[in-house]
Each structure stands twice: as C-alpha cells, then as structure tokens.
Design an enzyme around this catalytic site. Structure first.
Site, PDB file in Angstrom:
ATOM      1  N   ASP A  94     107.892  17.050   5.480  1.00 29.84           N
ATOM      2  CA  ASP A  94     108.181  15.856   6.270  1.00 29.84           C
ATOM      3  C   ASP A  94     109.688  15.853   6.545  1.00 29.84           C
ATOM      4  O   ASP A  94     110.478  15.306   5.778  1.00 29.84           O
ATOM      5  CB  ASP A  94     107.758  14.612   5.470  1.00 29.84           C
ATOM      6  CG  ASP A  94     108.010  13.321   6.230  1.00 29.84           C
ATOM      7  OD1 ASP A  94     108.727  13.355   7.245  1.00 29.84           O
ATOM      8  OD2 ASP A  94     107.499  12.276   5.793  1.00 29.84           O
TER       9      ASP A  94
ATOM     10  N   HIS B 234     127.448  31.783  19.847  1.00 32.15           N
ATOM     11  CA  HIS B 234     126.299  30.989  20.278  1.00 32.15           C
ATOM     12  C   HIS B 234     125.827  31.433  21.659  1.00 32.15           C
ATOM     13  O   HIS B 234     124.649  31.681  21.887  1.00 32.15           O
ATOM     14  CB  HIS B 234     126.733  29.525  20.304  1.00 32.15           C
ATOM     15  CG  HIS B 234     125.625  28.554  20.485  1.00 32.15           C
ATOM     16  ND1 HIS B 234     124.718  28.292  19.489  1.00 32.15           N
ATOM     17  CD2 HIS B 234     125.276  27.787  21.531  1.00 32.15           C
ATOM     18  CE1 HIS B 234     123.868  27.389  19.918  1.00 32.15           C
ATOM     19  NE2 HIS B 234     124.177  27.073  21.158  1.00 32.15           N
TER      20      HIS B 234
END
Ligand code: MEV
Length: 431
Positions: free
Chosen positions: A287, A385
């Site tokens: 969760d 990135h």
C-alpha cells in the site's frame, strides 16, 4: 548465493535478464514465467480486487542491480514509469558496495490504532480510568485476532493523549499493536472498533473515529551507506564535473543542507527518496499511499518539514548517507497474495519478514536520493536523466523498437532531446 553485480544487465535481452534473475533468486520455472509476463492479473482476479474494473493499467517492472544490503546481495524489483530511476539506483548501489554496501535496522512492527473521544468532561480522570483498565482492554483486543497472537503479534500498549479540536477537547486513545508480517490496517481497525465501546464507557465520551494511523512512528526503518571518496571519484571517471572529489562531496552535502533549510527543496529531495521506495513497494504489492502519507508526515513530525535522509563526512573524508522513515509494509494479505507477481518480487528481495522488507526498501530510498543529489551537485539532473529519457522521446516520435537506441543516442550526442528532433532523425534514418 550469486552476486547482484551483473555487468551490463541493461544490454542483455529480456530472456537473458530473466534467466539471470531466475538463477540468482532460485525462481521456479513458473515464477520466472510470471516475471516475464506482461499481464499477470486475470480480469476475474482484478474484478475482485477493486470495483467496476474495465482493464489493466500497467507499469514497467525493472530490476536494479549491484545492491549489497547487510552483507547480502539482492536484486531489487522496481515498478515505475520514470526513466533513469532503475539505472540510478543500480549505479549508486555499485558505488556503495565498494565500502560494504548498505547496513540497515528497523523497529518492531508496531502500528497505532486511534480512538478519538469527544464529550469527555475530565481528561485526567478519563485517562487514569482507561489506563487503569489497560490489562483488560489489551486482553479483549488480543481475543480479536488469535492468528496474529499465535504468530507472536498482538496488542502491546495503550496511550491516552489530549488534543484540542475546534469544537472542544478530544481524548485520543492509541492502541499499539504488533502486527508482525502484516501491513496491519485490517487487524488494527478491527481491534479499535471492537474496544471502542469499552473506552466510551470508561471515559464517558463518544468515539468519533476508530481507525489506524498511517503515521507509523513506532515502525521505522533505517539504512546507512558509506560512499567512499575513491568510489565517488571512479563513478565520475571520464565525465567533466570541473570539481575535485572533495569538492563533489562538499557540494553533495551542501545540496542536502539546502533541503534542511528550505521546505520547497526538502519536498523535492523527499520525492527523490520516494522514487525508489514507491517503485519497490508497488512491485511488491504494498500500500504505497500509506507509505507516502507516513513518510511525509514523519518528515514534519514534531518539527518543520525536513529531508528524510542526511549526509555528512566521516573521519576519512568519505561521504556517509543515512535514511530513517516509517515503513508499514507486509508479507501477508492485500495485493501481496492476490497479485502473484508481488510474491515473485518478494522472493527476489529474499525477505523473510516485513521488517526485512522495510529495511531493504529504506536502503533503496537512500540510494535513489543519493543518485539524485549526486547529479544535482555536479552535472545537473538533466544530463543523466535526459540521456535515458531520450528513449522515451524516440518512442513518442514513432520509433520502432529497433530504431529507439540509435535515435536516442543521436539526440544525446547532439544534447537535443526533443520529439521534433527525434522525428527528423527518424526521417533521415529511414531514407
Ligand atoms: C525526480 O523524479 C526526482 C528529483 O527531482 C529528486 C531531487 O531533486 O532530489 C531528481
């Protein structure tokens, strides 16, 4: 046990990657097949997990390599849509392993169940009456979940706090429950719901809510790693940072200190931490909203919002990174059981308890954060990135699988990673 230091894993074919992971984690044929299956959930299963199901929203599942955690090699399953997260974690794990990798520890898996009482006349009297009946209340809560008790868990303590709400004073009762290998929401919610009427009677108040708190302050995990000067220097070999290794280390510490000083930066700093934590949590069927809520609340617990990691130099001038955060994760119940791939991912991590899972996730959070601030302090985030993002851009421009690598390499070479440029390159290539 094999090493998680797998050379050029990213260059291998899907089949080769799965074969390596299978051997490393001693997966059965069936488990290895699951790992390489695009959609593991049937409609029938998913329609029982949530409501109104129409289809499946998917995320890529990648494997981060090089991790050495508490002396054990492990491969890290990461489900995430963002390019460079898996590569960055693997890179940093490689840097950390030269000085022994990550060391971790964690608290017992204690969760808090809350019962909020309104209309109590006298706080001190209510508190002493409730505390006076603690043994009986704990005994009653214990009877609610004999299975948890059989596995060594169960209710442990009761605390009573006073809170001031707009409409008046609140008596907040905390039931502390050792949930062992569960995330704990079901067990804790059932227990607080079952003892709420007794608490009402003892306090003379009315319970307004009876539910778990996602601020699991008693269930924290910690990880630490030494990033040696030599390994940091090696990691920048061939890349012009314009800085000495000592300057790089100082710059990384300064980037961390900015996060300590500024909430806007601390939020982004922690987002980098959560890139790693959520990716593992999702892969393992956890969760992750509970983890996110707990992490950010903890970042501001009893103080201003601050970074979840910290960095400093050891006596030899090496960089040391540390992380601490609550991690309510489980090995039983929830999606861990309904999604068969979650079980395979847990097997890769070689965890036997929820505490071990929390510790490994914490190590990945630290690695991910270090990866980001290492780039930010040197070349800037875009260099690494964008190089990886180029593949995404190539796909967006319509590149076929066999064209992606060439298009993204050309854009990286030109330092021009844009969809329009990718389209031009594709046109030129196809002529
Ligand atoms: C991007 O997903 C995460 C970073 O912004 C984290 C950071 O700035 O530390 C790179």
């Amino acid at each position: 046990m094999g090493s998680s230091e797998i050379h050029k894993f990213y260059k291998k074919s899907r089949e080769e990657r799965i074969a390596l992971v299978k051997e490393f984690a001693e997966l059965s044929d069936e488990e290895a097949t699951l790992l390489g299956t695009n959609s593991v959930l049937s409609f029938e299963t998913s329609d029982k997990m949530i409501e109104n199901v129409v289809g499946m929203q998917q995320l890529p599942l990648g494997i981060a390599t090089n991790f050495l955690i508490d002396g054990a090699d492990c491969l890290i399953p990461m489900a995430v849509e963002e390019p460079s997260v898996v590569a960055a974690a693997s890179k940093v794990a490689g840097i950390a392993r030269t000085a022994g990798g990550f060391t971790t520890e964690s608290d017992e898996p204690i969760m808090i169940g809350q019962i909020a009482l309104v209309g109590v006349e006298d706080f001190e009297k209510a508190k002493s009456t409730i505390i006076g009946k603690k043994a009986e209340l704990l005994e009653k809560a214990k009877g609610i979940d004999p299975v948890l008790v059989k596995f060594g868990g169960g209710p442990r303590d009761i605390e009573v706090h006073e809170r001031q709400a707009k409409s008046g004073k609140i008596v907040m009762v905390h039931l502390l429950v050792d949930v062992r290998d569960a995330m704990g929401a079901n067990a804790v919610n059932t227990m607080v719901e079952s003892i709420a009427s007794d608490i009402e009677e003892l306090s003379g108040g009315k319970s307004r809510l009876r539910i778990i708190s996602n601020l699991a302050v008693h269930r924290k995990a910690r990880a630490k790693a030494v990033f040696s000067k030599e390994a940091i220097e090696e990691s920048f070999k061939g890349k012009d940072t314009g800085k000495t290794t000592e300057e790089i280390i100082d710059a990384i510490i300064e980037v961390y200190e900015v996060a300590e000083a500024d909430q806007f930066r601390a939020t982004t700093h922690n987002k980098g931490v959560m890139n790693g934590i959520d990716a593992v949590a999702i892969a393992c069927g956890q969760d992750w909203r509970a983890i996110e809520a707990g992490a950010h609340s903890f970042a501001a617990f009893e103080t201003k919002y601050r970074p979840l990691t910290k960095y400093y130099k050891d006596d030899a001038g090496n960089l040391v990174g540390e992380i601490e955060l609550p991690l309510a994760v489980g090995l039983v119940g929830g999606a861990v059981k309904t999604n068969p791939l979650a079980g395979v991912c847990l097997k890769l991590l070689k965890v036997k308890t929820a505490q071990e899972l929390a510790e490994k996730i914490a190590a990945v959070g630290l690695a991910q954060n270090f990866a980001a601030i290492r780039e930010i302090a040197t070349r800037g985030i875009q260099a690494g990135h964008m190089a990886l993002h180029g593949k995404n851009i190539a796909v967006m421009a319509g590149a076929k699988p066999e064209e992606i690598e060439a298009v993204s390499a050309k854009m990286a070479e030109e330092k021009n990673i844009r969809v329009n440029r990718a389209k031009e390159i594709l046109e030129e290539m196809r002529k």
